[in-house]
Design a protein around this motif. Structure first.
Motif, mmCIF file in Angstrom:
data_model
loop_
_atom_site.group_PDB
_atom_site.id
_atom_site.type_symbol
_atom_site.label_atom_id
_atom_site.label_comp_id
_atom_site.label_asym_id
_atom_site.label_seq_id
_atom_site.Cartn_x
_atom_site.Cartn_y
_atom_site.Cartn_z
ATOM 1 N N SER A 16 -3.294 59.538 -25.974
ATOM 2 C CA SER A 16 -3.926 58.887 -27.124
ATOM 3 C C SER A 16 -5.450 58.999 -27.121
ATOM 4 N N ASN A 17 -6.024 59.287 -25.941
ATOM 5 C CA ASN A 17 -7.485 59.327 -25.780
ATOM 6 C C ASN A 17 -8.138 57.952 -25.944
ATOM 7 N N LEU A 18 -7.344 56.894 -25.922
ATOM 8 C CA LEU A 18 -7.890 55.548 -26.096
ATOM 9 C C LEU A 18 -8.302 54.910 -24.771
ATOM 10 N N ILE A 19 -7.746 55.424 -23.663
ATOM 11 C CA ILE A 19 -8.092 54.910 -22.334
ATOM 12 C C ILE A 19 -8.528 56.107 -21.482
ATOM 13 N N PRO A 20 -9.831 56.409 -21.446
ATOM 14 C CA PRO A 20 -10.334 57.604 -20.753
ATOM 15 C C PRO A 20 -9.865 57.730 -19.306
ATOM 16 N N LYS A 21 -9.698 56.610 -18.622
ATOM 17 C CA LYS A 21 -9.367 56.656 -17.194
ATOM 18 C C LYS A 21 -8.014 57.307 -16.939
ATOM 19 N N ILE A 22 -7.070 57.175 -17.864
ATOM 20 C CA ILE A 22 -5.747 57.769 -17.665
ATOM 21 C C ILE A 22 -5.474 58.910 -18.642
ATOM 22 N N SER A 23 -6.472 59.296 -19.420
ATOM 23 C CA SER A 23 -6.292 60.352 -20.407
ATOM 24 C C SER A 23 -6.034 61.697 -19.730
ATOM 25 N N ILE A 24 -5.216 62.534 -20.365
ATOM 26 C CA ILE A 24 -5.009 63.886 -19.841
ATOM 27 C C ILE A 24 -6.229 64.757 -20.122
ATOM 28 N N ASP A 25 -7.121 64.292 -21.004
ATOM 29 C CA ASP A 25 -8.290 65.077 -21.404
ATOM 30 C C ASP A 25 -9.523 64.733 -20.574
ATOM 31 N N GLN A 26 -9.380 64.824 -19.268
ATOM 32 C CA GLN A 26 -10.513 64.610 -18.390
ATOM 33 C C GLN A 26 -11.135 65.952 -18.017
ATOM 34 N N SER A 27 -12.186 65.917 -17.249
ATOM 35 C CA SER A 27 -12.842 67.163 -16.839
ATOM 36 C C SER A 27 -11.938 67.947 -15.893
ATOM 37 N N PRO A 28 -11.944 69.265 -15.994
ATOM 38 C CA PRO A 28 -11.126 70.088 -15.092
ATOM 39 C C PRO A 28 -11.454 69.813 -13.624
ATOM 40 N N TYR A 88 -4.778 58.871 -36.397
ATOM 41 C CA TYR A 88 -4.303 57.895 -35.417
ATOM 42 C C TYR A 88 -3.113 57.104 -35.962
ATOM 43 N N ALA A 89 -3.140 56.819 -37.266
ATOM 44 C CA ALA A 89 -2.003 56.121 -37.876
ATOM 45 C C ALA A 89 -0.737 56.967 -37.761
ATOM 46 N N LEU A 90 -0.840 58.262 -38.056
ATOM 47 C CA LEU A 90 0.305 59.162 -37.935
ATOM 48 C C LEU A 90 0.757 59.303 -36.485
ATOM 49 N N PHE A 91 -0.206 59.311 -35.578
ATOM 50 C CA PHE A 91 0.090 59.370 -34.142
ATOM 51 C C PHE A 91 1.009 58.213 -33.748
ATOM 52 N N PHE A 92 0.626 56.997 -34.124
ATOM 53 C CA PHE A 92 1.418 55.826 -33.743
ATOM 54 C C PHE A 92 2.692 55.705 -34.574
ATOM 55 N N LEU A 115 7.411 64.640 -31.259
ATOM 56 C CA LEU A 115 6.573 65.800 -31.594
ATOM 57 C C LEU A 115 5.425 65.402 -32.509
ATOM 58 N N LEU A 116 5.674 64.497 -33.432
ATOM 59 C CA LEU A 116 4.609 64.007 -34.302
ATOM 60 C C LEU A 116 3.520 63.342 -33.469
ATOM 61 N N GLY A 117 3.952 62.524 -32.500
ATOM 62 C CA GLY A 117 2.992 61.858 -31.630
ATOM 63 C C GLY A 117 2.215 62.812 -30.743
ATOM 64 N N MET A 118 2.834 63.936 -30.387
ATOM 65 C CA MET A 118 2.153 64.905 -29.523
ATOM 66 C C MET A 118 1.176 65.786 -30.295
ATOM 67 N N TRP A 119 1.521 66.126 -31.540
ATOM 68 C CA TRP A 119 0.717 67.100 -32.291
ATOM 69 C C TRP A 119 -0.344 66.475 -33.189
ATOM 70 N N ILE A 120 -0.122 65.269 -33.665
ATOM 71 C CA ILE A 120 -1.080 64.638 -34.564
ATOM 72 C C ILE A 120 -2.060 63.809 -33.741
ATOM 73 N N THR A 121 -3.263 64.277 -33.650
ATOM 74 C CA THR A 121 -4.283 63.592 -32.850
ATOM 75 C C THR A 121 -5.672 63.929 -33.384
ATOM 76 N N PRO A 122 -6.603 62.980 -33.363
ATOM 77 C CA PRO A 122 -7.965 63.270 -33.825
ATOM 78 C C PRO A 122 -8.710 64.250 -32.923
ATOM 79 N N ILE A 123 -8.292 64.290 -31.651
ATOM 80 C CA ILE A 123 -8.960 65.185 -30.699
ATOM 81 C C ILE A 123 -7.910 66.064 -30.026
#
Length: 246
Positions: free
Chosen positions: A29-41, A124-128, A184-192
């Motif tokens: 979701s990118n809402l909690i940076p500490k557990i986000s998969i989108d951290q630095s490599p 984000y609405a579509l994500f949820f 799949l909707l939750g995985m593909w629809i994201t602001p980032i």
């Protein structure tokens, strides 16, 4: 006592599985940076991709093998039948947590929507909405049967297990697998959309397509012509994509 232990086991399995799903949703979701998969490599790109391929392969193999009829029969030769589904749920939950927590970031951005804009909130609405469809769909099937609690609860009450009837209602009137559609909707629809997130979405999509094919065969075996007729009338994963017969 044995029946109470089985029911307790199913509750623990359910708690682990459901917690892993919540962790998964929050991590993408990118809402909690500490557990986000989108951290630095953290490791070289090639090793990160290899790591991620191994993780999704393990997750997919576990689901594909443990969901098959022959495995269920093998399992029940050595363990009580009522805990078969809970065991599947337990291993799925553990491997989902491992998949998400050990998924290695790669870096790079495909798209990024400016925060506090209309499109940002719409996505984000579509994500949820997607994840809500997944959850609601599980209840339309029978949430507690799907997660193994019904099986051990009936055993605890000294009642025989009765298979679920085939019903077409709500989301199932528009698509055969709304649970997967919501995922799949939750995985593909994201602001980032990072490269890391994109690869995760692609991997989950491949898993869903392959897994659904196996699941469809099992459903045809279980429900016969009733399910075959349903297949002809409704799309598999995306609503409103099957043209009505003339």
């Amino acid at each position: 006592m044995k029946k109470l232990l089985m029911f307790t086991y199913s509750i623990i399995a359910y708690a682990i599985a459901f917690s892993s799903i919540i962790y998964w949703i929050l991590s993408v979701s990118n809402l909690i940076p500490k557990i986000s998969i989108d951290q630095s490599p953290k490791i070289p790109t090639v090793l990160a991709i290899l790591n991620n391929v191994v993780l999704i392969s393990l997750f997919g193999l576990q689901h594909s093998i443990m969901a098959r009829g022959w495995f269920k029969e093998f399992f029940t030769k050595y363990f009580p039948r009522p805990v078969e589904r809970s065991t599947f749920v337990l291993f799925s939950g553990i491997l989902l947590f491992v998949l998400v927590s050990q998924w290695q970031p790669i870096g790079g951005i495909i798209w990024s929507i400016e925060p506090n804009t209309t499109l940002y909130y719409v996505l984000y609405a579509l994500f949820f909405i997607g994840w809500t469809i997944l959850l609601v769909s599980s209840f339309l099937i029978n949430h507690f049967d799907l997660f193994g609690l019904r099986q051990t609860f009936l055993e605890l009450q000294n009642k025989p297990y009765t298979p679920l009837n085939f019903k077409v209602r709500s989301f199932y009137k528009y698509v055969r697998h709304p649970l997967y559609f919501g995922m799949l909707l939750g995985m593909w629809i994201t602001p980032i959309m990072s490269v890391t997130h994109l690869l995760f979405a692609i991997a989950i999509t491949i898993y869903v397509i392959i897994g659904t094919r196996f699941e469809e065969k099992d459903l045809v075996t279980e429900f016969g012509d009733t399910y075959k007729d349903y297949q002809k009338s409704k799309p598999m994963l995306v609503p409103f994509t099957k043209a009505p017969k003339k």
